[in-house]
Design a protein around this motif. Structure first.
Motif, short mmCIF file in Angstrom:
data_model
loop_
_atom_site.label_atom_id
_atom_site.label_comp_id
_atom_site.label_asym_id
_atom_site.label_seq_id
_atom_site.Cartn_x
_atom_site.Cartn_y
_atom_site.Cartn_z
N ALA A 244 0.83 -1.20 0.00
CA ALA A 244 0.00 0.00 0.00
C ALA A 244 0.87 1.26 0.00
O ALA A 244 0.62 2.20 -0.75
CB ALA A 244 -0.93 -0.01 1.21
N ALA A 245 1.89 1.25 0.83
CA ALA A 245 2.78 2.41 0.89
C ALA A 245 3.50 2.62 -0.44
O ALA A 245 3.64 3.74 -0.93
CB ALA A 245 3.79 2.23 2.02
N LEU A 246 3.93 1.52 -1.03
CA LEU A 246 4.67 1.58 -2.28
C LEU A 246 3.78 2.08 -3.41
O LEU A 246 4.19 2.90 -4.24
CB LEU A 246 5.18 0.18 -2.62
CG LEU A 246 6.64 -0.17 -2.35
CD1 LEU A 246 7.17 0.62 -1.17
CD2 LEU A 246 6.79 -1.65 -2.12
N ASP A 247 2.58 1.55 -3.44
CA ASP A 247 1.62 1.87 -4.48
C ASP A 247 1.43 3.37 -4.65
O ASP A 247 1.34 3.89 -5.76
CB ASP A 247 0.28 1.24 -4.12
CG ASP A 247 -0.25 0.41 -5.27
OD1 ASP A 247 0.55 -0.27 -5.90
OD2 ASP A 247 -1.46 0.48 -5.52
N ARG A 248 1.37 4.02 -3.52
CA ARG A 248 1.08 5.45 -3.54
C ARG A 248 2.15 6.25 -4.29
O ARG A 248 1.91 7.37 -4.72
CB ARG A 248 0.99 5.94 -2.09
CG ARG A 248 -0.12 6.89 -1.85
CD ARG A 248 -0.23 7.19 -0.37
NE ARG A 248 -0.50 5.99 0.42
CZ ARG A 248 -0.61 6.00 1.75
NH1 ARG A 248 -0.46 7.12 2.40
NH2 ARG A 248 -0.87 4.88 2.40
N ARG A 249 3.33 5.65 -4.41
CA ARG A 249 4.40 6.36 -5.11
C ARG A 249 4.73 5.68 -6.44
O ARG A 249 5.76 5.97 -7.05
CB ARG A 249 5.65 6.37 -4.22
CG ARG A 249 5.57 7.35 -3.05
CD ARG A 249 6.04 8.74 -3.48
NE ARG A 249 7.35 8.69 -4.06
CZ ARG A 249 8.49 8.76 -3.36
NH1 ARG A 249 8.45 8.94 -2.06
NH2 ARG A 249 9.65 8.69 -3.96
N GLY A 250 3.87 4.78 -6.84
CA GLY A 250 4.09 4.13 -8.12
C GLY A 250 5.14 3.04 -8.11
O GLY A 250 5.59 2.59 -9.16
N PHE A 251 5.51 2.61 -6.94
CA PHE A 251 6.47 1.51 -6.85
C PHE A 251 5.73 0.19 -6.79
O PHE A 251 4.61 0.12 -6.29
CB PHE A 251 7.36 1.66 -5.62
CG PHE A 251 8.47 2.66 -5.80
CD1 PHE A 251 8.19 4.01 -5.92
CD2 PHE A 251 9.79 2.25 -5.85
CE1 PHE A 251 9.20 4.93 -6.09
CE2 PHE A 251 10.81 3.17 -6.03
CZ PHE A 251 10.52 4.51 -6.14
N MET A 252 6.40 -0.83 -7.26
CA MET A 252 5.80 -2.16 -7.23
C MET A 252 6.59 -3.03 -6.27
O MET A 252 7.82 -2.98 -6.25
CB MET A 252 5.86 -2.76 -8.64
CG MET A 252 5.20 -4.09 -8.78
SD MET A 252 3.46 -3.88 -9.19
CE MET A 252 2.93 -5.58 -9.32
N GLY A 253 5.90 -3.82 -5.49
CA GLY A 253 6.58 -4.73 -4.57
C GLY A 253 6.44 -6.17 -5.03
O GLY A 253 5.37 -6.59 -5.43
N PHE A 254 7.55 -6.88 -4.99
CA PHE A 254 7.49 -8.30 -5.33
C PHE A 254 7.93 -9.13 -4.15
O PHE A 254 8.90 -8.81 -3.49
CB PHE A 254 8.36 -8.60 -6.55
CG PHE A 254 7.78 -8.07 -7.81
CD1 PHE A 254 6.65 -8.64 -8.36
CD2 PHE A 254 8.36 -6.98 -8.44
CE1 PHE A 254 6.10 -8.13 -9.51
CE2 PHE A 254 7.81 -6.47 -9.61
CZ PHE A 254 6.68 -7.05 -10.14
N VAL A 255 7.20 -10.21 -3.91
CA VAL A 255 7.42 -11.01 -2.71
C VAL A 255 8.23 -12.26 -3.03
O VAL A 255 8.02 -12.91 -4.05
CB VAL A 255 6.07 -11.44 -2.12
CG1 VAL A 255 6.29 -12.27 -0.86
CG2 VAL A 255 5.22 -10.21 -1.82
N ALA A 256 9.14 -12.57 -2.15
CA ALA A 256 9.87 -13.83 -2.24
C ALA A 256 9.92 -14.45 -0.85
O ALA A 256 9.84 -13.76 0.15
CB ALA A 256 11.28 -13.61 -2.79
N GLU A 257 10.05 -15.76 -0.82
CA GLU A 257 10.00 -16.50 0.45
C GLU A 257 11.33 -17.20 0.71
O GLU A 257 11.82 -17.94 -0.13
CB GLU A 257 8.87 -17.55 0.37
CG GLU A 257 8.65 -18.34 1.63
CD GLU A 257 7.62 -19.45 1.41
OE1 GLU A 257 7.57 -20.00 0.30
OE2 GLU A 257 6.88 -19.74 2.36
N SER A 258 11.89 -16.94 1.88
CA SER A 258 13.22 -17.49 2.17
C SER A 258 13.15 -18.84 2.88
O SER A 258 14.15 -19.56 2.95
CB SER A 258 14.01 -16.53 3.06
OG SER A 258 13.51 -16.58 4.39
N GLY A 259 11.99 -19.18 3.41
CA GLY A 259 11.88 -20.42 4.15
C GLY A 259 12.75 -20.41 5.40
O GLY A 259 13.10 -21.46 5.93
N ASP A 260 13.12 -19.23 5.86
CA ASP A 260 14.01 -19.09 7.01
C ASP A 260 15.31 -19.86 6.80
O ASP A 260 15.89 -20.41 7.74
CB ASP A 260 13.33 -19.56 8.30
CG ASP A 260 12.97 -18.36 9.18
OD1 ASP A 260 13.59 -17.29 9.02
OD2 ASP A 260 12.07 -18.48 10.02
#
Lengths: 360, 360
Positions: A87-103
């Motif tokens: 949501a925070a990123l969106d407001r500035r036109g940034f895109m967030g991509f998620v990755a999972e480390s599995g700890d």
DNA sequence: ACACTAGTCGCAATCGATTGCCCGAGTCAA
DNA sequence: TTGACTCGGGCAATCGATTGCGACTAGTGT
């Protein structure tokens, strides 16, 4: 028609690519004649121009993208965090991509390398364990802004948004003590994650302040991973040890609390009549459990939002050092906690066993 | 030291960038002297060369990246799918990045545009609703391989890996009917997602085949979103309508089943004694519920893996048309389903109420 | 001794968008 | 009429890695 480029549009309209480029960028629209711009826009729509961020990123040196690395997608606490960040990123036109480390340290390394080499503008992670500190600092030093969220690394110098888990542990202990519990146990999360240590320390501090040092036998080993399975295992060991049972246990997160509930059920014990269980995180699912779980609520979405803004600030001012933020936890009392009853009370099995109900 | 480039290394070693480039790529290592290559590798490690996929992607026309779009990160069924995809991708050196559409058309559009303009090599999504078909086909036609997973679009021509949800619906109906239930209800998922329609149709087909057309009153409206909240709402409406209650309900996914359980509990009804509840998906959390949920298991991780491989195949051969895959569901019987009892049996409240127990 | 090959490495174009700089035409006021 | 501006838009360098082509060296075969 597969890949329309600026050059294609330029040829089509008999204009120069630079004019096309300027027309397509709202910020630079003033530098071009309105009529011309309209033609460009129309042609772009007609030919299906989609842009080419790869090329743009290369030239610009920015990708308007940030990587979000979480330890475990199945752990519900990460979802509000992710949404807050996005949501925070969106407001500035940034895109967030998620990755999972599995700890997993090696997996985290691979992800970070990918992200850095892909030139994300920042990385936000809640997958930090103490053993990852050097690597994460290395990423930040190499020029990719890095902010820690939910989990933090005490002396790393890395900026973070986290929760006051020491206070959270205190809240849990106070709640239990106020109800009259004296035989208390902790189901500890992984020892290499600071937030779990804080929860444990906060809990222990209250016991000590009230002159109620917990018997060492009631203290579990640390979980390898803060999961249902580990919670079940640790709780099982606690229960099978013989001697007095604790009347209440503080699980360091909700997943482990669920495991604890299972361990109890497997042994024919009832929560909360035989043993009260306190969770941590207030995951979405916890209110749907039976019994609904008393837990410590954390403003995780807010943490995500703040972390996102912190990352943006870091992108805007690469040198800056945002001050860490620590959000306040609150206690949510539901039905998994009750005053202690005489141990081994056989009647406890049915009397007063409440039906599942939503917390108000 | 912030950004080491090939040119930096070339200067440092007094070699040409092309030699550096070849040395760094294992596939091209044969084109360069072993000793030279060793020097390059050493220097790269020393100076901390991280690569620059942005530049490489631009030149190569491939990014070795695929986008994974899911409707809702909180819905546990997506996690195995994601992990399956990532595992398949990993084996070929591709990286998967996750984005969440919130089952919102506009948001999905934004994500797709971002992904396409970022030139991912393929997109894998389980966020497809019937209204998204044109847009998704547009993406594929524009040159980005697109594969559907878990959810599919019947006549879209888009390749998919999904489950035989019609069969899943049949399994649910057969299980309930075999136990003697005759007053059955469905808690329907969104009507614009084909898999939910399939589940409903499979279920209804069995009833019809056995000459047991369900009374229309027992059939819920479709949920707007397949969530706990919607399940609770629909189940509540079913229960509050007066007249006979169904003795069993088939919720079109586990989340809605949880909502149904809550609706029952709120009205002082017991599952399974008063009403049996059947879920769908076999989410990780369902076995931890009370009662543990009977549900239909889907090999979702396998689906993710196959979808990943399908995407890779599409990347390797852009023109190809992989044949759709449909995986078989299986029924998981736990404790939320029991044979029907005389309606309104007051004694049902305690007798035989089982403790929570893990399914074997 | 000569032609030829294999092994190494350099050269320079290229991917596509962005942007500082510059030019020509039109505007306006002194 | 001229000088100063503004507008609109073209030119070309640039971001960093990749790669087809070619050049140079050393070694081989006859």
């Amino acid at each position: 028609m597969v890949n329309v480029t600026l050059a294609d549009l330029a040829r089509h309209l008999d204009l120069h690519v630079s004019t096309i480029s300027r027309s397509l960028d709202p910020a630079r629209a003033g530098r071009v004649n309105a009529a011309t711009r309209a033609r460009v826009l129309a042609a772009a729509a007609e030919l299906g121009y989609t842009g080419h961020q790869i090329a743009g990123s290369l030239r610009r040196g920015r990708s308007s993208t940030v990587g979000i690395v979480v330890p475990d997608l199945s752990n519900p606490f990460v979802h509000p965090v992710i949404r807050g960040v996005v949501a925070a990123l969106d407001r500035r036109g940034f895109m967030g991509f998620v990755a999972e480390s599995g700890d997993d340290h090696a997996q985290l390394r691979r992800i970070l390398e990918h992200l850095v080499s892909r030139r994300v503008d920042a990385i936000i992670t809640s997958a930090a364990r103490s053993g990852d500190a050097a690597m994460l600092k290395g990423v930040a030093r190499a020029g990719t802004p890095l902010v820690l969220v939910a989990r933090y690394l005490p002396d790393s110098g890395l900026p973070w948004v986290t929760h006051d888990d020491h206070r959270g542990g205190e809240l849990a202990a106070e709640h239990l003590l106020d109800l009259g519990h004296v035989r208390l146990a902790q189901l500890r999360g992984p020892a290499d994650v600071q937030t779990f240590l804080d929860r444990g320390a906060g809990f222990a501090d209250v016991l000590q302040r009230r002159g109620l040092a917990p018997a060492a036998e009631f203290d579990s080993a640390s979980a390898g991973t803060p999961s249902v399975e580990e919670g079940r295992r640790l709780m099982g060991r606690l229960l099978d040890r013989g001697g007095d049972r604790p009347t209440a246990v503080f699980a360091h997160n909700d997943l482990m609390a669920i495991g604890a509930l299972e361990a109890l059920a497997e042994r024919g014990l009832c929560c909360p009549l035989d043993v009260s269980v306190m969770g941590y995180n207030d995951n979405t699912l916890t209110e749907h459990l039976n019994p609904p779980l008393s837990t410590v609520h954390l403003p995780t979405r807010e943490a995500g939002r703040l972390a996102g803004e912190m990352a943006l600030a870091l992108i805007d001012e690469p040198g800056s050092r945002p001050s860490p933020i620590r959000l306040e936890p609150t206690l949510i009392a539901r039905r998994s906690i009750a005053p202690p009853t005489p141990a081994g009370d056989a009647a406890a099995s049915t009397v007063g066993r409440p039906a599942s109900r939503r917390a108000g």
